[in-house]
Design an enzyme around this catalytic site. Structure first.
Site, PDB file in Angstrom:
ATOM      1  N   GLY A 266     -13.649 -61.774  12.109  1.00 36.04           N
ATOM      2  CA  GLY A 266     -12.407 -61.005  12.253  1.00 36.04           C
ATOM      3  C   GLY A 266     -12.669 -59.618  12.793  1.00 36.04           C
ATOM      4  O   GLY A 266     -11.787 -58.991  13.368  1.00 36.04           O
ATOM      5  N   HIS A 267     -13.839 -59.100  12.590  1.00 34.31           N
ATOM      6  CA  HIS A 267     -14.269 -57.836  13.215  1.00 34.31           C
ATOM      7  C   HIS A 267     -15.677 -58.057  13.721  1.00 34.31           C
ATOM      8  O   HIS A 267     -16.593 -58.295  12.945  1.00 34.31           O
ATOM      9  CB  HIS A 267     -14.209 -56.688  12.213  1.00 34.31           C
TER      10      HIS A 267
ATOM     11  N   HIS B 127      -7.859 -54.409  19.466  1.00 34.89           N
ATOM     12  CA  HIS B 127      -8.562 -53.353  18.727  1.00 34.89           C
ATOM     13  C   HIS B 127      -9.800 -52.910  19.522  1.00 34.89           C
ATOM     14  O   HIS B 127     -10.649 -53.737  19.874  1.00 34.89           O
ATOM     15  CB  HIS B 127      -8.962 -53.900  17.359  1.00 34.89           C
TER      16      HIS B 127
ATOM     17  N   GLU C 228      -5.111 -49.268  16.603  1.00 32.69           N
ATOM     18  CA  GLU C 228      -6.354 -48.656  17.122  1.00 32.69           C
ATOM     19  C   GLU C 228      -6.779 -49.380  18.384  1.00 32.69           C
ATOM     20  O   GLU C 228      -7.916 -49.815  18.541  1.00 32.69           O
ATOM     21  CB  GLU C 228      -7.471 -48.733  16.065  1.00 32.69           C
TER      22      GLU C 228
ATOM     23  N   GLU D  20     -10.923 -43.549  19.265  1.00 27.58           N
ATOM     24  CA  GLU D  20     -11.743 -43.500  18.053  1.00 27.58           C
ATOM     25  C   GLU D  20     -13.211 -43.223  18.394  1.00 27.58           C
ATOM     26  O   GLU D  20     -13.747 -43.744  19.377  1.00 27.58           O
ATOM     27  CB  GLU D  20     -11.629 -44.843  17.311  1.00 27.58           C
TER      28      GLU D  20
ATOM     29  N   CYS E 134     -15.717 -45.309   9.004  1.00 24.44           N
ATOM     30  CA  CYS E 134     -16.598 -45.947   9.990  1.00 24.44           C
ATOM     31  C   CYS E 134     -17.261 -44.947  10.923  1.00 24.44           C
ATOM     32  O   CYS E 134     -18.418 -45.126  11.312  1.00 24.44           O
ATOM     33  CB  CYS E 134     -15.788 -46.956  10.803  1.00 24.44           C
TER      34      CYS E 134
HETATM   35 ZN    ZN Z   1     -14.553 -45.343  13.385  1.00 24.11          ZN
END
Ligand code: ZN
Length: 808
Positions: free
Chosen positions: A210-211, A272, A324, A340, A411
Site C-alpha cells: 500500500g506504500h 501520492h 499529498e 513534501e 517521515c
Molecule cells: Zn515526509
C-alpha cells in the site's frame, strides 16, 4: 548455524554473477568532502540532526512501541490501551538508524554504535516467531487495527503499512551491515524477508504494498545476500500492482494501481508523490538487476511527464496537499505547493538511478536542482527543525510557513538524516575505464574502478557560489581513462531537458575547459564533456561554468507563473524573503524585466550565501484604488535558506507585470486594530484576517485560522482601535474546508460595537451572509466606537474559521 554458512557461500557465488546498473556510483565512503557548503551540513546532520531525531523517536513513544511489542510477545504486562499513533511510526526509527549507520561508516563513534545495538535488541524482541515485524499489530493483536485491518496483510493494497515498514527496515539493515559488519539487524530483516517470500507470490498472496519502498529494500537485500528470492519478490510486487487484481485498492491511482506498472506513462494526477517516487526507484533497481526493459520504457515516459509538466523550479514534486499527490499537467501552484520533503528525497533517488541506467546528465540536472533547492529546504540551518511542505510563496501566517521540530507523521526528518549522510555518494560514478563527474563539490576521492585500478580524484571549487572547478586526476597505474565531466544544463541555457522552464536571453560567457592548463574542446556526449587520454598523476582539468544571474520563465500553461520570473544563479534558485526587504514585505514586489541584478557573497548571512540584489518596485493601492509604485532595492537569498529567521513573507516567482502583482491594500480602520480571539483557536497568527488581501477561496490554506476541534460553539473576534473610529461597513470571508476537514461557514453571526463598557449590536442594513468563496458584506448605521466585535455561531457538529474581516 551451519545452514546459514552454506547459504552465505552460495550467496557469495551468486553475487559474482549479479547484473546491476551499467554505471556504478562511487560509494560515499570513498569520497571525502572538504568544502564550506556540504561538509558543515553533513557534520550538522551527524552531530545534531541524528541525535535529535533519535531523541524525538524516544520522546514520542516510537521506540517504546518496540518495547511494548516485545512485552506483548513475552506475555509481560504493559500498557496496551492505545494503538501506536501511526503504524508507520516504526519507519522513523529505521530511517534514523540508516542515517546513523551511514554516518558511522565514515565517522566511527562507539557511543552511537552501542546506542544502535540497544535499539536493534528492542527491534529484535518485537519480532514475532515467524518473522513478522509490525509493532502496531503485535501490541494489539486481537482487535482490527485502524490502518491494517483484522488480519495480517488484508489491507496492504489499500493503505496498510506492513510492507512499507519492512522496506525501511531493509534499507536500514543493509546500511548497518555495511557500516559495522554486524549481522544483528540484517538477520532480523532476513527473517522478515523470508516470511514475505513464503507469504507472497504467484499462487500465494497476490497483493502489492500500500506504500512502496519494500521493492527498493528487497533489491538491497538481494545485493547483500545474493538470494534471488528477494529480487523475484521485488519484481512480483511491482508486476502484481494494477486494476486487474481482485484485491482492494485495484485501480486506485493514489497507490499507483491505476494501470500495471509497465503500462504507466505519467505521474498520475492524484497519485501520492512519495509512493510514486519510491516505486519508480524500485522499478529502476529491479530493471538494473534483471534487465527488464519494459520497466525502463515505462520510466522513460514517466520521466518525460514529470520533467516536462510536473516539476517545480525548486525541484519539488507533488503539487497538491490533497492526497499529498501529483496535480494535473502544469498544475504547479506556488503558495499551496505541497512538495513534501520526502518526495524531494525520492525524486533524487529516482533521478540518480535513471542516470545509472542511461549515463545521461539530464537526470543529474534534475537531481541537482532538487538537491540544492527543494530538498535541503526541508531542514533548517541548525539541523533541528524541518519542513514537511516546501511551498514557493508564503504569507508567514500559515502554520506551514514555519519549520517544525517534529511532526505527528514524522517521515521527513528521518529521510533528511539518511539522505544528508550519503550526499558524497552522488558526486561520482564509474564503469570499466570511465569516470563520471556529476556534482561539483570540493573533495578528494579514491575511485576503485571496475578494472581494478584506483584513481585518486580531487576537486577544488567554491561551488555552488562559483563555477570554477579545478580537478586533479591521479591514476595508480598508467593507461587510457575516460573522464566524463557534466556540463550542467543551466550552463547550456537549458534549466532542465524539457520545455517546462527556459532562461530569458542567452548567457554571454561560454563554458571553458582546460587540460593541464591548455584549452580543450568540449565535445558533449549526453551532457558530458568527455576526455579520453592517458592520464598520469598530477594531471589537471579546469572547468569554468560562468554563473550570471538568470531569469527563468515557466511554460505558458503554468498559470501560477504567468507574468512572473524566478531568479537562478548556478544551481541555486533564489527567493525574496521578508527580513532582507523594506518593511518586511515581499509579496507586493514587482521586478521589472529591465532590472539589473547582481550577485555577491555574504559570509555572515545564513551560514554564508550568495545574495542577488537589484532595483524593484514596491506596489500599493492608493485611496482611489490606483496602483502607486515606489522604487526600492530588493535582496534575494537562496530558496533553501528561507524560514531560518522567523515567520514572514517569501516569494520565488516575482511578478514582472502589474496584472499579476499584488499591491499592498490601502490601509483601513482594521489595518491597525488589535485582535483578540475567544476560545483556543489553533496556534496561528491572526494578523492575516486584517491584511486586506483577497483569499483564493474559502478553503485557501494560506492565512486562515479556525477553532477546530471545537464544534457547535459560539466565538468572538474583537478589533480594538488605537482611537475611536467611524465604521459603517464590514466584510467577512469565511474559512470552510468542506471535503477535507470539519470547518464550515457558520450558522449565523452578527456585529457588535463598544458603547462605553457595553457591547451593542449594530443596526444592520444588509443580511448577515454565510456564503463561501466571497466577502459577506454588511452595511450598517455608522457608529463611532473604540472596538468592534464579530460574534459567530457554529453549525451543530461543525467548527468555524475565518479568512478575512474588513471594516471601514
Ligand atoms: Zn515526509
Amino acid at each position: 548455524m551451519k545452514a546459514i554458512t552454506v547459504l552465505w557461500v552460495a550467496a557469495a557465488v551468486a553475487m559474482a554473477q549479479q547484473r546491476d546498473y551499467p554505471v556504478k556510483p562511487v560509494p560515499f565512503t570513498a569520497v571525502h568532502i572538504d568544502d564550506t557548503f556540504w561538509a558543515p551540513r553533513i557534520e550538522t546532520n551527524r552531530t545534531v540532526t541524528i541525535p535529535f531525531a533519535f531523541g524525538k523517536d524516544e520522546e514520542t513513544g516510537r521506540i517504546d512501541n518496540f518495547i511494548r511489542a516485545g512485552k506483548a510477545l513475552r506475555g509481560e504486562p504493559f500498557d496496551n490501551k492505545q494503538f501506536p499513533p501511526y503504524p508507520f511510526d516504526d519507519t522513523d526509527v529505521y530511517k534514523v538508524i540508516e542515517g546513523a549507520s551511514y554516518s558511522l561508516s565514515v565517522h566511527p563513534d562507539p557511543k552511537l554504535d552501542a546506542y544502535i545495538d540497544g535499539l536493534i535488541e528492542k527491534i529484535g524482541a518485537a519480532q514475532e516467531k515467524d518473522g513478522y515485524l509490525y509493532t502496531a499489530r503485535t501490541i494489539n493483536p486481537l482487535v482490527p487495527h485502524p490502518w491494517s485491518g483484522k488480519d495480517r496483510w488484508v489491507l496492504e493494497g489499500v493503505n496498510s503499512h506492513e510492507l512499507y515498514d519492512l522496506g525501511h527496515l531493509y534499507e536500514a539493515a543493509a546500511a548497518h551491515y555495511a557500516a559495522t559488519g554486524k549481522r544483528s539487524l540484517l538477520d532480523i530483516a532476513l527473517r522478515t524477508a523470508n516470511l514475505l517470500c513464503d507469504t507472497f507470490g504467484p499462487g500465494k498472496r497476490e497483493i502489492w504494498p500500500g506504500h512502496q519502498i519494500v521493492e527498493m529494500g528487497l533489491a538491497k537485500l538481494y545485493r547483500v545476500t545474493g538470494d534471488i528470492r528477494y529480487l523475484n519478490l521485488a519484481k512480483f510486487m511491482l508486476d502484481v500492482r494494477g486494476p486487474q487484481s481482485k484485491e482492494q485498492g485495484a485501480g486506485n491511482p493514489y497507490v499507483q494501481a491505476q494501470m500495471r506498472v509497465v503500462d504507466q506513462s505519467e505521474a498520475v494526477t492524484g497519485g501520492h508523490a512519495v509512493r510514486a517516487m519510491y516505486m519508480y526507484s524500485g522499478m529502476a533497481d529491479v530493471a538494473a538487476l534483471t534487465g527488464e526493459m519494459s520497466y525502463v520504457n515505462a520510466l522513460d515516459k514517466i520521466w518525460d511527464n514529470v520533467a516536462g509538466k510536473k516539476l517545480h523550479v525548486t525541484g519539488g514534486v507533488g503539487a497538491r496537499a490533497a492526497g499529498e499527490s501529483f496535480g494535473a499537467n502544469y498544475e504547479l501552484p506556488n503558495m499551496s505547493a505541497y512538495n513534501e520533503t520526502c518526495a524531494a528525497v525520492g525524486n533524487d533517488y529516482w533521478n540518480h538511478r535513471l542516470f545509472l541506467l542511461h549515463a545521461d546528465s539530464k537526470y543529474v540536472d534534475v537531481m541537482e536542482r532538487t538537491l540544492y533547492n527543494g530538498l535541503i529546504s526541508g531542514v533548517s540551518l541548525d539541523g533541528k527543525t524541518f519542513f514537511y511542505q516546501n511551498p514557493l510563496e508564503a504569507t508567514g501566517n500559515a502554520g506551514k510557513d514555519q519549520r517544525s521540530p517534529w511532526f505527528g507523521v514524522a517521515c521527513c526528518p528521518g529521510n533528511i538524516t539518511r539522505f544528508m549522510a550519503s550526499v558524497p555518494g552522488y558526486i561520482y560514478a564509474e564503469r570499466g575505464d570511465a569516470i563520471w563527474v556529476n556534482l561539483f563539490v570540493a573533495n578528494a576521492a579514491d575511485i576503485k574502478m571496475d578494472n581494478g585500478r584506483t584513481v585518486h580524484f580531487t576537486q577544488e571549487t567554491r561551488y555552488p557560489w562559483d563555477g570554477a572547478v579545478k580537478m586533479t586526476v591521479g591514476p595508480d597505474q598508467a593507461g587510457a581513462l575516460t573522464v566524463h565531466i557534466r556540463v550542467p544544463g543551466w550552463a547550456r541555457n537549458l534549466p532542465i531537458a524539457s520545455d517546462l522552464y527556459h532562461f530569458e536571453g542567452a548567457s554571454s560567457e561560454p563554458v571553458t575547459l582546460k587540460v593541464n592548463g591548455k584549452p580543450a574542446t568540449i565535445a558533449l556526449d549526453k551532457g558530458y564533456a568527455t576526455i579520453t587520454r592517458t592520464w598520469k598523476k598530477g594531471d589537471t582539468i579546469e572547468l569554468n561554468l560562468p554563473m550570471p544571474v538568470r531569469r527563468v520563465q515557466a511554460h505558458g500553461d503554468v498559470v501560477a507563473d504567468r507574468g512572473r520570473v524566478a531568479i537562478q544563479r548556478g544551481p541555486i534558485v533564489f527567493a525574496a524573503e521578508w527580513p532582507d526587504n523594506p518593511d518586511g514585505k515581499v509579496r507586493n514586489l514587482l521586478l521589472p524585466a529591465t532590472a539589473k541584478l547582481t550577485a555577491e557573497y555574504r559570509p555572515g548571512l545564513l551560514n554564508g550565501v550568495d545574495v542577488v540584489t537589484g532595483k524593484a518596485e514596491g506596489l500599493a493601492y492608493d485611496q482611489q484604488g490606483k496602483i502607486v509604485r515606489q522604487s526600492q532595492s530588493v535582496t534575494l537569498i537562496p530558496y533553501y535558506a528561507w524560514a531560518n529567521r522567523g515567520r514572514g513573507q517569501m516569494m520565488v516567482w516575482l511578478p514582472e507585470i502589474d496584472a499579476v502583482a499584488r499591491p499592498l491594500p490601502y490601509p483601513t480602520v482594521a489595518s491597525g486594530a488589535k485582535i483578540t480571539v475567544s476560545g483556543k483557536p489553533q496556534q496561528r497568527s491572526f494578523d492575516a484576517i486584517k491584511d486586506g488581501e483577497i483569499p483564493a477561496a474559502s478553503n485557501d490554506h494560506a492565512g486562515y485560522f479556525d477553532w477546530w476541534p471545537a464544534k457547535g460553539n459560539t466565538e468572538t473576534v474583537d478589533y480594538t482601535f488605537a482611537q475611536s473610529a467611524k465604521v459603517a461597513e464590514c466584510g467577512v470571508y469565511w474559512f470552510d474546508d468542506s471535503g477535507q476537514g470539519g470547518v464550515r461557514v457558520p450558522a449565523s453571526w452578527r456585529l457588535l460595537y463598544k458603547d462605553g463598557d457595553a457591547w451593542k449590536p449594530v443596526v444592520a442594513i444588509d443580511q448577515y451572509g454565510v456564503a463561501r468563496d466571497k466577502f459577506n458584506v454588511v452595511k450598517f448605521t455608522p457608529v463611532i466606537t473604540a472596538a468592534l466585535r464579530l460574534e459567530i455561531q457554529a453549525q451543530a457538529n461543525f467548527s468555524i474559521g475565518l479568512q478575512k474581516w474588513t471594516a471601514k
